[in-house]
Enzyme design. Sequence first.
Site, PDB file in Angstrom:
ATOM      1  N   HIS A 556       1.006  -1.160  -0.069  1.00  0.00           N
ATOM      2  CA  HIS A 556      -0.043   0.125   0.111  1.00  0.00           C
ATOM      3  C   HIS A 556       0.735   1.321   0.045  1.00  0.00           C
ATOM      4  O   HIS A 556       0.660   2.253   0.729  1.00  0.00           O
ATOM      5  CB  HIS A 556      -1.059  -0.080   1.315  1.00  0.00           C
ATOM      6  CG  HIS A 556      -1.788  -1.070   1.196  1.00  0.00           C
ATOM      7  ND1 HIS A 556      -2.652  -1.350   2.230  1.00  0.00           N
ATOM      8  CD2 HIS A 556      -2.414  -1.822   0.259  1.00  0.00           C
ATOM      9  CE1 HIS A 556      -3.649  -2.403   2.010  1.00  0.00           C
ATOM     10  NE2 HIS A 556      -3.364  -2.604   0.835  1.00  0.00           N
ATOM     11  N   PRO A 557       1.886   1.402  -0.722  1.00  0.00           N
ATOM     12  CA  PRO A 557       2.634   2.613  -0.818  1.00  0.00           C
ATOM     13  C   PRO A 557       1.928   3.861  -1.342  1.00  0.00           C
ATOM     14  O   PRO A 557       0.993   3.796  -2.066  1.00  0.00           O
ATOM     15  CB  PRO A 557       4.066   2.213  -1.794  1.00  0.00           C
ATOM     16  CG  PRO A 557       3.224   1.343  -2.830  1.00  0.00           C
ATOM     17  CD  PRO A 557       2.170   0.624  -1.724  1.00  0.00           C
TER      18      PRO A 557
END
Length: 626
Positions: A556-557
């Site tokens: 989930h960057p």
Amino acid sequence: MSLLAVAGQVAHYAVGLSFNPLAILGLVPVFAAGLMFMRYVSVDPETHPININKVRPEYDFIVIGGGSAGAVVASRLSEVENWTVLLLEAGGDENEVSDIPTLSGYMQMSQFDWMYQTTPPTESAYCLAMIGDRCNWPRGKVLGGSSVLNAMIYVRGNRHDYDQWAAQGNPGWSYDEVLPYFMKSEDNRNPYLAKTAYHSTGGYLTVQESPWRTPLSIAFLQAGKEMGYQIRDCNGEMQTGFMLSQGTIRRGSRCSTAKAFLRPVRNRPNLHIAMYSQVTKVMIDKKTKMAYGVKFMRYGRPHFVKATKEVVLSAGAIGSPHILMLSGVGPKEDLDQFKIPVISNLKVGHNLQDHIGLGGLTFVVDEPVTFTKTRYQTMQVALEYILRERGPMTSLGGVEGLAFVNTKYAPESGTWPDIQFHFAPSSINSDPDQVRKITGLRDSIYNTVYKPLKNSETWTILPLLLRPRSSGWIKLRSKDPNVYPDIIPNYFTHKEDILTLTEGIRIALNVSASKAFQRFGSRPHKIPFPACREYEFDTDEYWECSLRHFTFTIYHPTSTCKMGPPSDPDSVVDPRLRVYGVGKLRVVDASIMPNIVSGNTNAPTIMIGEKASDMIKEDWGFRVMR
């Protein structure tokens, strides 16, 4: 067409993947693969988008990246009939194998994946159980982007996340203002959800629960209730609680953003999609500071295309800062190092945030109720999926339940939980070879810690830190576009992140200890990582050591092109997502989040695409939804 020929078609569409789809599915008879393909082409009314052969010299809008946001933007902008839109995607198209929900993990480390890795840590220790001390960071290199690789979990985040964005000087981004854009996309197929004030029907994106689950999913909900949590729609009025997973699936198959937003509009004459087109640079006039076009490589040849209105960068939290920096937009000290002329000195690549947790947290039960490869890769299971669109193959990457819980470090209101659980009735042993390939776990550690469980019934919870205090960077390594940037997540540089996760792990242990799970004889697997043997199980030191070894991200960057007001020196884009100091250039993807949302990032990224599309239309004089 004979079934043998049809099976050949299936293999053809899977060419280039790093696996044999028939072997993975365990469907030994060839006719089962043929049935799968026949179902695909006969039941799905929307055929694949058209990959144009020749790109025009110019378009009104060029959208870079056809992922969770870019596919939305291209679809919505092309609603204006007299606008021409070009969507450039570095990868190819999704296929029949990527459509199968339970095989989501097999899309990683394939042709669909950029196959990024973090840079080995130098300050704070993390990813120590992985080969080279590097965590894998899968990112979608395919039309649909990471919505083709992910576990399809549909989570919107917390009301307070968006209200915080607005309070930081980003008007229009409060929860009440973004909720309509979540609902605009949604076509919810669960009647009990669709009738509420927080969901809708009729949108492009299909959302529903999987039609199949194991008995442990109900135990998970019952455990939550025993612990004092409500069973609720965590995408509704309140997030705190336990729920069955909602996912982006349609008729039992993955509903990527390519399937949702591009297939229905594939025949629009003003929308062109060029796959296998890797952008190398946004062209910006050095005098006027206006973006005017894009350079890209396609089939080994360089191309240039002009944008008469705007360039929209939707390459993701790694790709967007990478392209910006290659184009002269980024930190001056970094660009100077590679002799890249600086057009706008901005903190591109800073503020990198990600959700992080403990991988491999395993529990053992005594009954055959978990999701195992041998039990569910059978002809009967395959036919149930092919003919009825149901059964174990519709499982959302194996994640059957979600929970949002409060540790003692969470805000006292209890309405902004700081830990998320992903519950799966399987573990690293469900398919050890593939899990080790995805995670990069060292063989020696797997053999010591997990191999003893080879024939056991196991389940897992991934406790995820929702709002990490630690943040990192994306940094250039070269001015060559083919050289991946450094990914430095800086996990665990703040002690509070370790402490919060440790409390989350202990809440997970309480799930196993509940009456609901004790009826199955649930207990934690206690073989420690070799480097953690000196610590007693369930001490703070034990869990810190475990976290620094099996550091686990579900990819989930965010936040590397931060949205903020002009007064914020860390901002890269303004609240209308226009890049500071450069005209006719916007960033529209997860990188613009000022702070990471409290939950999975795919649905919020789609929302960003929806809202940005209306902003662009407004700025060019078109009336939009209110």
